[in-house]
Scaffold this active site. Structure first.
Site, PDB file in Angstrom:
ATOM      1  CG  HIS A 252      -0.061   0.037   2.581  1.00  0.00           C
ATOM      2  ND1 HIS A 252       0.335   1.170   3.133  1.00  0.00           N
ATOM      3  CD2 HIS A 252      -0.189  -1.042   3.430  1.00  0.00           C
ATOM      4  CE1 HIS A 252       0.965   0.888   4.370  1.00  0.00           C
ATOM      5  NE2 HIS A 252       0.924  -0.624   4.584  1.00  0.00           N
TER       6      HIS A 252
ATOM      7  CD  GLU B 239       2.129  -5.809   8.050  1.00  0.00           C
ATOM      8  OE1 GLU B 239       2.167  -7.103   7.628  1.00  0.00           O
ATOM      9  OE2 GLU B 239       2.830  -5.062   7.393  1.00  0.00           O
TER      10      GLU B 239
END
Length: 207
Positions: free
Chosen positions: A11, A86
């Site tokens: 990201h 994550e």
């Protein structure tokens, strides 16, 4: 070994990235730079979508990764995959990395994002994360674009390349680029021209 091409994105930059704060499975919005990085990734992926019109595009559902994915996809369908979140860093999530390092007796120079995420005492840890990443890779059945996070994307890249944990920890965590993996090798694509050259280099697979 995975034979089909995989295009991995981290990201874009977030507010907590700037602050040096651990995000994990918490979230913070993309900065202006992060949004620009997602647009750069969109441009890099254009030749990929031309070469693989039906390519599987998956992303972590966490806001920073999902926003990056939707921008980079440029209208291509994207599916959310919880396995791509994550690594969970327990009670360290949301805290400044520098504060955690100091509490553990280290210095600012020892602020290693990868090591911190995997050493959180009540976090997910390396073994569980590896199993999760192996599940994500095993579920792929063709070329894929994946948008994830710093630690998870490094683990995915390392597993595809057959690396051990020490070498995975040394991988870069660049934002605004696309990591192309095929036949156990990795190339970092920084421009659309890079992507075009890369696709030409794997033309045998495309045929």
């Amino acid at each position: 070994m995975i034979k089909h091409p995989i295009f991995l994105l981290r990201h874009g930059q977030t507010e907590w990235n700037l602050e040096g704060r651990m995000q994990g499975q918490l979230d913070s919005p993309l900065t202006a730079k992060g949004r620009a990085q997602a647009l750069a990734q969109r441009d890099i992926l254009k030749p990929v979508f031309a070469a693989f019109p039906q390519i599987d595009f998956q992303a972590s559902p966490l806001g920073r990764a999902w926003d990056t994915a939707v921008t980079a996809a440029d209208g291509h369908p994207v599916s959310q995959n919880d396995v791509l979140k994550e690594v969970f860093a327990g009670s360290w999530e949301g805290r400044l990395r520098a504060d955690i390092v100091a509490e553990c007796g280290g210095s600012a120079a020892e602020d290693d994002m990868f090591e911190l995420f995997l050493s959180a005492p009540d976090g997910e840890g390396a073994a569980a994360l590896e199993q999760r990443c192996r599940r994500a890779l095993a579920a792929l059945n063709g070329p894929a674009v994946i948008v994830s996070h710093g630690v998870v994307s490094a683990f995915l890249r390392g597993l595809v390349r057959g690396l051990g944990i020490a070498d995975i920890a040394r991988l870069s965590h660049n934002q605004g680029v696309v990591f192309a993996l095929h036949d156990g090798a990795e190339v970092m694509l920084e421009t659309r021209a890079d992507a075009e050259l890369y696709l030409a280099s794997i033309r045998a697979y495309l045929i």
